[in-house]
Design a protein around this motif. Sequence first.
Motif, PDB file in Angstrom:
ATOM      1  N   ARG A 157      -7.785  -4.663   0.761  1.00 37.01           N
ATOM      2  CA  ARG A 157      -8.825  -3.698   0.398  1.00 37.01           C
ATOM      3  C   ARG A 157     -10.148  -4.039   1.067  1.00 37.01           C
ATOM      4  N   SER A 189      -5.913   0.437 -15.841  1.00 38.75           N
ATOM      5  CA  SER A 189      -5.110  -0.742 -16.146  1.00 38.75           C
ATOM      6  C   SER A 189      -5.667  -1.427 -17.399  1.00 38.75           C
ATOM      7  N   ASP A 220      -3.057   5.295  -3.067  1.00 33.12           N
ATOM      8  CA  ASP A 220      -3.289   3.947  -3.571  1.00 33.12           C
ATOM      9  C   ASP A 220      -2.360   3.724  -4.757  1.00 33.12           C
ATOM     10  N   ASN A 221      -2.186   2.488  -5.139  1.00 35.88           N
ATOM     11  CA  ASN A 221      -1.382   2.198  -6.322  1.00 35.88           C
ATOM     12  C   ASN A 221      -1.808   0.860  -6.898  1.00 35.88           C
ATOM     13  N   LEU A 222      -1.468   0.680  -8.171  1.00 28.77           N
ATOM     14  CA  LEU A 222      -1.784  -0.580  -8.842  1.00 28.77           C
ATOM     15  C   LEU A 222      -0.666  -0.907  -9.826  1.00 28.77           C
ATOM     16  N   VAL A 281       3.643   1.027 -12.476  1.00 28.49           N
ATOM     17  CA  VAL A 281       2.809   1.203 -11.281  1.00 28.49           C
ATOM     18  C   VAL A 281       2.092   2.541 -11.424  1.00 28.49           C
ATOM     19  N   LEU A 307      -8.169   3.218 -10.992  1.00 23.21           N
ATOM     20  CA  LEU A 307      -6.908   2.501 -11.240  1.00 23.21           C
ATOM     21  C   LEU A 307      -7.156   1.244 -12.061  1.00 23.21           C
ATOM     22  N   GLN A 308      -8.239   0.532 -11.708  1.00 22.93           N
ATOM     23  CA  GLN A 308      -8.554  -0.697 -12.445  1.00 22.93           C
ATOM     24  C   GLN A 308      -8.945  -0.421 -13.893  1.00 22.93           C
ATOM     25  N   VAL A 319       0.538  -2.585 -13.094  1.00 22.96           N
ATOM     26  CA  VAL A 319      -0.047  -3.037 -14.358  1.00 22.96           C
ATOM     27  C   VAL A 319       1.027  -3.828 -15.101  1.00 22.96           C
ATOM     28  N   TYR A 372      -9.748   3.333  -6.498  1.00 25.58           N
ATOM     29  CA  TYR A 372      -9.368   1.993  -6.975  1.00 25.58           C
ATOM     30  C   TYR A 372     -10.090   1.655  -8.278  1.00 25.58           C
ATOM     31  N   LYS A 400       0.848  -1.199   0.000  1.00 25.25           N
ATOM     32  CA  LYS A 400       0.000   0.000   0.000  1.00 25.25           C
ATOM     33  C   LYS A 400       0.884   1.251   0.000  1.00 25.25           C
TER      34      LYS A 400
END
Length: 284
Positions: free
Chosen positions: A178, A211, A273-275, A259, A207-208, A277, A204, A150
């Motif tokens: 989450r 991606s 937040d981060n994701l 990211v 972010l999704q 990819v 989020y 996180k």
Amino acid sequence: MKTETTIQGLSASLQTARAARKVIGFVATMGNLHEGHLNLVREARRLCDVVVVSIFVNPTQFGPNEDFDNYPRTLEQDSHLLAEVECDILFAPSVEQMYGTQPRLTTIHVEKITEDLCGLQRPGHFDGVALVVTKLLNIVQPTYAFFGEKDYQQLAVIKQFVQDLSIPVDVIGVPITRAGDGLALSSRNGYLTVEQRKIAPIIYQLLQTSSARLKEGATLDMVLRDIRQSLTEAGFVVDYVEARAVNLSHVESFEQDVVLFVAAKLGNTRLIDNLVVKYSKLIG
Ligand code: AMP
């Protein structure tokens, strides 16, 4: 579960474990524990013989206008939660115990990777983190230390100084926990009003969506701009929306794993937040 509030007491508690060469796992927290923290402890429990968790709201990582004084302190409740996940030792020192009364003349500063993202809005924050984590690692001397993805930049900073200073510990990153609606769990979520809590999962979701769009060929510039715009429309004040390589170096385009990072304020509450990819999914 034992609770220790002094460095001496903790060392005494760990003496037998050290002598028997037990694998010691360590999780550093600022308390007000939630499932995100507890998953770190569960991971430590899975891999280690002895699990130590610290609860310490570290003053040196808060800026002058940040929430140090108001940061939620819920030691009794935290202590019950830690006992439930079979933590062996809770280390809950005072500020004086950690920093003493003499002036401190040593700084631990990690260059480059602290200079943007959260480092821009929070000058000195990562120096405070590096200092307290170094002190805690020296005090606990764990075999493994567990930190959440996180705080992706924080994890990178910790891995960097552990390597640069030859601190004998394996740093393990643990995936983000989450809520059911996707909001990354954080002690600061408790600051949100009911209305804000309903809006917060948008981070989020964006972010999704981003991606998926990247994998369909959208450019980084496009998706970053759209995240920023959607957050602003939803009532956030955006701090940053950025893409980086997994080692935090700058990237121009989606030709490797990237990211996506978001930091934004909803009212007075700053959420991050981060994701990650994966690029391989595009071509594989
Ligand atoms: P904090 O108490 O906020 O300093 O966090 C203590 C540790 O828990 C840090 O390593 C955080 O990255 C980690 N952590 C906090 N929230 C989460 C989460 N939602 N998922 C995974 N790790 C987390």
